[in-house]
Write a protein that holds these residues in place. Structure first.
Motif, PDB file in Angstrom:
ATOM      1  N   UNK A 165       0.808  -1.206  -0.019  1.00  0.00           N
ATOM      2  CA  UNK A 165       0.021   0.028   0.086  1.00  0.00           C
ATOM      3  C   UNK A 165       1.111   1.078  -0.084  1.00  0.00           C
ATOM      4  N   UNK A 166       2.059   1.067   0.133  1.00  0.00           N
ATOM      5  CA  UNK A 166       2.788   2.322   0.397  1.00  0.00           C
ATOM      6  C   UNK A 166       2.579   3.248   1.719  1.00  0.00           C
ATOM      7  N   UNK A 167       2.222   2.515   2.522  1.00  0.00           N
ATOM      8  CA  UNK A 167       1.600   3.353   3.737  1.00  0.00           C
ATOM      9  C   UNK A 167       2.272   2.709   5.143  1.00  0.00           C
ATOM     10  N   UNK A 168       1.994   3.449   6.283  1.00  0.00           N
ATOM     11  CA  UNK A 168       2.144   2.952   7.564  1.00  0.00           C
ATOM     12  C   UNK A 168       1.002   2.996   8.251  1.00  0.00           C
ATOM     13  N   UNK A 169       1.223   2.325   9.596  1.00  0.00           N
ATOM     14  CA  UNK A 169       0.020   2.465  10.567  1.00  0.00           C
ATOM     15  C   UNK A 169       0.190   3.777  11.375  1.00  0.00           C
ATOM     16  N   UNK A 170      -0.925   4.371  11.576  1.00  0.00           N
ATOM     17  CA  UNK A 170      -0.992   5.619  12.209  1.00  0.00           C
ATOM     18  C   UNK A 170      -0.054   5.852  13.454  1.00  0.00           C
ATOM     19  N   UNK A 171       0.042   4.820  14.280  1.00  0.00           N
ATOM     20  CA  UNK A 171       0.835   4.895  15.578  1.00  0.00           C
ATOM     21  C   UNK A 171       2.341   4.990  15.300  1.00  0.00           C
ATOM     22  N   UNK A 172       2.596   3.914  14.175  1.00  0.00           N
ATOM     23  CA  UNK A 172       3.962   3.807  13.606  1.00  0.00           C
ATOM     24  C   UNK A 172       4.668   5.197  13.218  1.00  0.00           C
ATOM     25  N   UNK A 173       3.447   5.703  12.611  1.00  0.00           N
ATOM     26  CA  UNK A 173       3.847   7.152  11.475  1.00  0.00           C
ATOM     27  C   UNK A 173       4.126   8.086  12.548  1.00  0.00           C
ATOM     28  N   UNK A 174       3.447   8.272  13.736  1.00  0.00           N
ATOM     29  CA  UNK A 174       3.449   9.210  14.689  1.00  0.00           C
ATOM     30  C   UNK A 174       4.737   8.926  15.475  1.00  0.00           C
ATOM     31  N   UNK A 175       5.080   7.895  15.687  1.00  0.00           N
ATOM     32  CA  UNK A 175       6.307   7.558  16.587  1.00  0.00           C
ATOM     33  C   UNK A 175       7.579   7.867  15.419  1.00  0.00           C
ATOM     34  N   UNK A 176       7.466   7.720  14.386  1.00  0.00           N
ATOM     35  CA  UNK A 176       8.548   7.962  13.320  1.00  0.00           C
ATOM     36  C   UNK A 176       8.881   9.562  13.332  1.00  0.00           C
ATOM     37  N   UNK A 177       7.597  10.262  13.346  1.00  0.00           N
ATOM     38  CA  UNK A 177       7.613  11.786  13.018  1.00  0.00           C
ATOM     39  C   UNK A 177       8.249  12.384  14.277  1.00  0.00           C
ATOM     40  N   UNK A 178       7.770  11.700  15.396  1.00  0.00           N
ATOM     41  CA  UNK A 178       8.403  12.506  16.648  1.00  0.00           C
ATOM     42  C   UNK A 178       9.860  12.105  16.904  1.00  0.00           C
ATOM     43  N   UNK A 179      10.228  10.913  16.489  1.00  0.00           N
ATOM     44  CA  UNK A 179      11.719  10.416  16.592  1.00  0.00           C
ATOM     45  C   UNK A 179      12.359  11.392  15.538  1.00  0.00           C
ATOM     46  N   UNK A 180      11.936  11.631  14.461  1.00  0.00           N
ATOM     47  CA  UNK A 180      12.606  12.555  13.459  1.00  0.00           C
ATOM     48  C   UNK A 180      12.730  13.963  14.035  1.00  0.00           C
ATOM     49  N   UNK A 181      11.803  14.320  14.715  1.00  0.00           N
ATOM     50  CA  UNK A 181      11.864  15.800  14.978  1.00  0.00           C
ATOM     51  C   UNK A 181      13.009  15.789  16.150  1.00  0.00           C
ATOM     52  N   UNK A 182      12.906  14.559  17.040  1.00  0.00           N
ATOM     53  CA  UNK A 182      13.774  14.639  18.353  1.00  0.00           C
ATOM     54  C   UNK A 182      15.143  14.555  17.600  1.00  0.00           C
ATOM     55  N   UNK A 183      15.455  13.905  16.517  1.00  0.00           N
ATOM     56  CA  UNK A 183      16.903  13.804  16.145  1.00  0.00           C
ATOM     57  C   UNK A 183      17.254  15.350  15.340  1.00  0.00           C
ATOM     58  N   UNK A 184      16.153  15.657  14.636  1.00  0.00           N
ATOM     59  CA  UNK A 184      16.561  17.129  14.046  1.00  0.00           C
ATOM     60  C   UNK A 184      16.807  17.998  15.103  1.00  0.00           C
ATOM     61  N   UNK A 185      16.210  18.145  16.011  1.00  0.00           N
ATOM     62  CA  UNK A 185      16.351  19.142  17.123  1.00  0.00           C
ATOM     63  C   UNK A 185      17.771  18.813  17.852  1.00  0.00           C
TER      64      UNK A 185
ATOM     65  N   UNK B  30       5.540   6.624  24.805  1.00  0.00           N
ATOM     66  CA  UNK B  30       7.066   6.545  24.870  1.00  0.00           C
ATOM     67  C   UNK B  30       7.684   7.503  23.836  1.00  0.00           C
ATOM     68  N   UNK B  31       7.173   7.539  22.517  1.00  0.00           N
ATOM     69  CA  UNK B  31       7.922   8.518  21.501  1.00  0.00           C
ATOM     70  C   UNK B  31       7.753   9.967  22.039  1.00  0.00           C
ATOM     71  N   UNK B  32       6.711  10.329  22.501  1.00  0.00           N
ATOM     72  CA  UNK B  32       6.519  11.579  23.015  1.00  0.00           C
ATOM     73  C   UNK B  32       7.388  11.994  24.113  1.00  0.00           C
ATOM     74  N   UNK B  33       7.233  11.167  24.993  1.00  0.00           N
ATOM     75  CA  UNK B  33       8.482  11.226  26.329  1.00  0.00           C
ATOM     76  C   UNK B  33       9.793  11.297  25.683  1.00  0.00           C
ATOM     77  N   UNK B  34      10.135  10.559  24.790  1.00  0.00           N
ATOM     78  CA  UNK B  34      11.423  11.016  24.127  1.00  0.00           C
ATOM     79  C   UNK B  34      11.838  12.308  23.678  1.00  0.00           C
ATOM     80  N   UNK B  35      10.743  12.845  22.818  1.00  0.00           N
ATOM     81  CA  UNK B  35      10.927  14.215  22.203  1.00  0.00           C
ATOM     82  C   UNK B  35      10.570  15.102  23.551  1.00  0.00           C
ATOM     83  N   UNK B  36       9.998  14.749  24.498  1.00  0.00           N
ATOM     84  CA  UNK B  36      10.086  15.757  25.598  1.00  0.00           C
ATOM     85  C   UNK B  36      11.381  16.039  26.401  1.00  0.00           C
ATOM     86  N   UNK B  37      12.073  14.818  26.257  1.00  0.00           N
ATOM     87  CA  UNK B  37      13.379  14.879  26.862  1.00  0.00           C
ATOM     88  C   UNK B  37      14.554  15.665  26.277  1.00  0.00           C
TER      89      UNK B  37
END
Length: 189
Positions: free
Chosen positions: A94-114, A133-140
């Motif tokens: 489908x060229x898609x991801x699950x919503x929760x996995x996508x959210x985790x990846x976006x949050x991890x990407x933002x954390x890495x960028x910052x 957990x991905x939100x907690x990592x970004x908060x850190x």
């Protein structure tokens, strides 16, 4: 940036349910009605979201149940193979991801960028308990930015150390999530 930073779009909710329904029906042709399969598909979607939110691994399922329940659990594991074996292939098609996995990846990407390039402006994270957990990592990451601040909602700063230790030992306590977040942030109240 870069090709490896591309995160597949989330699969539309209805499309996900329809594809999961099709998988349930294919698992045991003629044994499950379409409405039963659709209800099972909705539960499977919820399970997918929960497992991905918590960043758990499907391969750990087999070790969850004691041996005395092994026969019944094997039936469940065979059913859940819909998710562990078939679903990743379908998402890729489908060229898609699950919503929760996508959210985790976006949050991890933002954390890495910052982490790599802290923004020159203030970054304030307010109102999150970091229960994902991905939100907690970004908060850190935000808490460590030069102009970062994390504002925690309703943190009990009045409890004594003994009470706080008791809160930390009781997962049903309203402040338990805050205690976990503080540990992840490596800060005290």
């Amino acid at each position: 940036g870069g090709e490896d930073a591309i995160i597949a779009p989330a699969i539309p909710p209805l499309r996900r349910i329809l594809l999961l329904t099709r998988l349930v029906l294919a698992r045991s042709p003629g044994e499950t009605s379409v409405d039963q399969a659709a209800r099972l598909a909705q539960e499977l979607a919820r399970l997918l979201d929960q497992v991905q939110t918590e960043r758990l691994d499907w391969h750990d399922l087999a070790a969850l149940v004691p041996d005395e329940m092994a026969a019944h659990w094997q039936l469940t594991l065979r059913f859940l193979a819909i998710l562990s074996e078939n679903w990743p292939r379908i998402l890729a098609e489908e060229g898609a991801s699950d919503p929760a996995d996508r959210r985790n990846r976006l949050l991890a990407a933002q954390a890495l960028a910052w982490t790599k390039a802290p923004p020159p402006t203030p970054v304030i994270a307010a109102g999150s308990t970091g229960s994902i957990p991905a939100t907690a990592d970004l908060l850190k990451v935000v808490s460590r930015l030069p102009q970062g601040a994390v504002i925690l909602p309703g943190l009990d700063q009045e409890a004594d150390d003994a009470t706080w230790a008791a809160i930390r030992a009781e997962p049903w306590h309203p402040q338990y999530g805050m205690a976990l977040l503080l540990e992840r942030l490596e800060v005290t109240r």
